[in-house]
Design an enzyme around this catalytic site. Sequence first.
Site, PDB file in Angstrom:
ATOM      1  N   HIS A   1     -38.177 -16.384 -17.557  1.00 42.89           N
ATOM      2  CA  HIS A   1     -37.802 -15.010 -17.243  1.00 42.89           C
ATOM      3  C   HIS A   1     -37.799 -14.853 -15.730  1.00 42.89           C
ATOM      4  O   HIS A   1     -38.637 -15.427 -15.031  1.00 42.89           O
ATOM      5  CB  HIS A   1     -38.793 -14.029 -17.870  1.00 42.89           C
ATOM      6  N   CYS A  10     -32.050 -11.267 -14.556  1.00 35.60           N
ATOM      7  CA  CYS A  10     -32.009 -11.671 -15.956  1.00 35.60           C
ATOM      8  C   CYS A  10     -30.711 -11.200 -16.612  1.00 35.60           C
ATOM      9  O   CYS A  10     -30.038 -11.967 -17.313  1.00 35.60           O
ATOM     10  CB  CYS A  10     -33.211 -11.105 -16.708  1.00 35.60           C
TER      11      CYS A  10
END
Length: 109
Positions: A22, A34
């Site tokens: 992430h 992201c």
Amino acid sequence: MIKIIINEHALGHIQSFEMSGHADFAEKGKDLVCAGASAVSFGAVNAITALTGVTPKITQGSKGGYLKVVFPDDAENNHDIQLIVKAMVVSLQTIELDYGKYIKIILKK
């Protein structure tokens, strides 16, 4: 950090890519790194399927944060697949230029 491993064949064809992790640029739902990486990668995979009729082998993590895509070596329209996936890599590299603290691309030959 999002880590993207691009696996290249000795002849320069991309065989697969794997994204994991992430970005942690911002809280969930507001993380533009992201969102950008996801949009570029899923958009490329969807374009390959829609424009070439080839569906690559796709593995996803059940909770997000993982995507692996393997392209067939013997696809009739491999040139088109390679063009789309290489455009994806250029887009991801553009994100990496501005947000290198949150996304890393590794080319493996």
